[in-house]
Write an enzyme that holds these catalytic residues in place. Structure first.
Site, mmCIF file in Angstrom:
data_model
loop_
_atom_site.group_PDB
_atom_site.id
_atom_site.type_symbol
_atom_site.label_atom_id
_atom_site.label_comp_id
_atom_site.label_asym_id
_atom_site.label_seq_id
_atom_site.Cartn_x
_atom_site.Cartn_y
_atom_site.Cartn_z
ATOM 1 C CG ASP A 183 -4.298 3.805 1.051
ATOM 2 O OD1 ASP A 183 -4.532 3.197 -0.148
ATOM 3 O OD2 ASP A 183 -3.257 3.447 1.763
ATOM 4 C CD GLU A 199 -4.329 -3.458 -0.750
ATOM 5 O OE1 GLU A 199 -3.758 -4.318 0.107
ATOM 6 O OE2 GLU A 199 -4.057 -2.625 -1.514
#
Length: 326
Positions: free
Chosen positions: A38, A208
């Site tokens: 991420d 997401e």
């Protein structure tokens, strides 16, 4: 020049070429060692910075590291810029940091605790520091967002500065994405004209990992699709005339290459000022790994066609060329 001198000169030239080659080709992908996911990439003070998730079981995700570089090829690790010891409400699953500089401070937004409903403690927090490497301290003493709004789990936050100077928080898991207008000191939100605070901007196939940037007056909205532990994890995008959309999915632009790595997703984009270059920073899973947490951070170039559409990203093992900022 005799034959011996000529031979020595040729060897010297060949050696110089090799050095030059090494300088052109970056250190390779992944760009630094360790399991990290991420990643958010950004530029501060003529340095590249990357703020990733420490990829481990949730109970071990109790801190965040950062990495800096002057040239995209050599990275310095800044350990534990924040941890749960200074965020009293957080105890696990510190995820997907997003950072912005405002005035003289650096604001680090992060998710914590992986809450599953409105009755659990956790959500999206904010930390503050006077330097990009921290240390960061909890800014509010509580989450900034601790409830599910429009069905969006409060994770995967991205702070976006619009061309007019307004700051927004774009976030959301569980296949829903919201945008909210941050107030001037990042302690809360300013309602939109219709009275809403959280406006849903979810495109088709969104899961997401939202990210947004502006190019040629257009708003490029990007997100992750598929399951984060699987090989189908990927990134798609849309383009609109405002940060509120509507965002119609155009295409998938980042995905696995079965010869290089699987599960390529949850990205960000670094855009050096006054350069026609776009670097996509993302995580992927090495072919040797099956554990969902075995993720590494990589960088490759992102390019556009003549219509401004993003071309499919070619994921590589060599990465990108050295690029020092002035």
């Amino acid at each position: 020049m005799n034959k011996i001198s000529l031979f020595i000169l040729m060897i010297s030239m060949m050696s110089s070429c090799k050095v030059f080659k090494r300088n052109i080709i970056l250190a390779g992908n992944p760009i630094f060692s360790g399991w990290y996911a991420d990643p958010e990439g950004i530029i501060f003070n003529n340095e590249y910075w990357i703020y990733p998730t420490f990829s481990a079981p949730y109970e071990k995700q109790v801190f965040l590291d950062a990495f800096s570089s002057t040239d995209l090829t050599n990275w310095k690790k800044h350990e534990k810029i924040i941890d749960t010891s200074c965020v009293k409400w957080a105890h696990k699953a510190m995820w997907a940091p997003s950072i912005i500089k405002k005035d003289e401070n650096y604001f680090l937004f992060f998710g914590a605790n992986d809450i599953q409903n409105d009755n659990e403690i956790g959500g999206i927090g904010v930390a503050i520091s006077s330097t990009p490497e921290g240390p960061y301290k909890d800014y509010l003493g509580k989450p900034l967002i601790d409830k599910f709004h429009n069905g969006a789990q409060p994770i995967d936050q991205f702070v976006f500065k619009d061309a007019d100077g307004q700051y927004y928080l774009i976030y959301g898991g569980w296949k829903h994405c919201n945008i909210a207008k941050l107030n001037s000191d990042f302690t809360g939100f300013v309602p939109f004209q219709d009275g809403r605070i959280f406006k849903e901007i979810t495109p088709d196939n969104y899961v997401e990992g939202p990210f947004m940037f502006i190019k040629d007056g257009k708003y490029y909205f990007m997100w992750s699709e598929g399951g984060w532990t699987g090989p189908d994890y990927s990134v798609a995008y849309a383009i609109a005339d405002s940060p509120f959309g509507p965002f119609k999915r155009i295409d998938k632009i980042l995905e696995q290459n079965k010869d290089i790595a699987t599960g390529a997703g949850h990205h960000s984009v670094i855009i050096p000022e006054n350069q026609d270059k776009y670097y996509i920073v993302y995580h992927r899973r090495p072919l040797t790994e099956t554990d969902g947490n075995s993720r590494v951070t990589c960088i490759d170039e992102m390019k556009f066609d003549e219509n401004g559409h993003i071309l499919p990203v070619v994921i590589t093992n060599k990465g990108v060329s050295s690029n020092k900022l002035k």
